[in-house]
Motif scaffolding. Structure first.
Motif, short mmCIF file in Angstrom:
data_model
loop_
_atom_site.label_atom_id
_atom_site.label_comp_id
_atom_site.label_asym_id
_atom_site.label_seq_id
_atom_site.Cartn_x
_atom_site.Cartn_y
_atom_site.Cartn_z
N TYR A 45 0.81 -1.21 0.00
CA TYR A 45 0.00 0.00 0.00
C TYR A 45 0.85 1.27 0.00
O TYR A 45 0.62 2.20 -0.79
CB TYR A 45 -0.92 -0.04 1.22
N TYR A 48 2.80 1.78 -3.26
CA TYR A 48 1.87 2.18 -4.31
C TYR A 48 1.56 3.68 -4.21
O TYR A 48 1.58 4.39 -5.21
CB TYR A 48 0.57 1.37 -4.22
N TYR A 49 1.29 4.16 -2.99
CA TYR A 49 0.95 5.58 -2.85
C TYR A 49 2.15 6.49 -3.03
O TYR A 49 2.00 7.62 -3.49
CB TYR A 49 0.20 5.84 -1.55
N LYS A 52 2.20 6.73 -6.72
CA LYS A 52 1.08 7.56 -7.18
C LYS A 52 1.36 9.04 -6.91
O LYS A 52 1.11 9.90 -7.76
CB LYS A 52 -0.21 7.12 -6.49
N GLN A 53 1.87 9.35 -5.74
CA GLN A 53 2.16 10.74 -5.41
C GLN A 53 3.34 11.28 -6.21
O GLN A 53 3.37 12.47 -6.57
CB GLN A 53 2.38 10.88 -3.91
#
Length: 188
Positions: A45, A48-49, A52-53
């Motif tokens: 998690y 992944y973020y 993404k960021q």
């Protein structure tokens, strides 16, 4: 031997506190990673973020960036201007760096309030700097792929670890209370 322990009590306490806090947080992180293998987010998690960021940061500053997950891969692919430039793995999410930072701060704890606030602020600073680092590294690798070893292996680790070191220096100089010798000066 007892006298030796008394002399180096603070050093021994620092080492033991650092090792125990580092071990506990690393164990917690390992359990999190083990749990993450059973979830829908691969690799995990947080990674992944971070990807993404990083993609959102690149988009905000005007670049065409997107991320993709592929089944069976333990990383996130980051595309830049249509080209696959970097893969973001679990080691790129800065959690290990944050654990190291927190273990040091806990080992030289000040008041509970100051310690918790500095840990929170420092962790956020490290996390944001890491997202920016990945974005800037992606730009650098796109335009200068022949400098990958220097950019990824030297410059950006130097920046992130240098920043952690500076946070430690700030913590030690401004928040940790040192015992001062209040003995009166001897007259000559």
């Amino acid at each position: 031997m007892l006298n030796l322990f008394k002399t180096y009590k603070l050093v021994i306490r620092f080492i033991l506190t650092f090792l125990v806090s580092y071990f506990v947080m690393s164990l917690g992180y390992k359990l999190y990673l083990d749990y993450s293998k059973t979830t829908t987010f691969q690799p995990d998690y947080i990674t992944y973020y971070v990807a993404k960021q990083s993609q959102e940061f690149l988009s905000v500053i005007g670049y065409n960036a997107k991320i993709e997950l592929h089944e069976g891969e333990a990383w996130v692919r980051l595309f830049f201007n249509g080209d696959y430039i970097v893969r973001i793995i679990e080691g790129c999410n800065a959690i290990s760096v944050i654990i190291l930072f927190v273990a040091f701060i806990v080992s030289f704890a000040s008041t509970l309030k100051n310690t918790l606030l500095f840990i929170a602020a420092g962790s956020v600073i490290i996390y944001i700097a890491n997202v920016l680092r990945i974005g800037l590294l992606t730009i650098g690798l796109y335009y200068y792929p022949n400098l990958e070893h220097i950019l990824h292996g030297v410059v950006f680790p130097l920046i992130i670890y240098g920043m952690v070191f500076m946070l430690w220096v700030i913590w030690m100089n401004y928040f940790v209370k040192r015992k001062k010798n209040h003995a009166p000066a001897k007259a000559l």
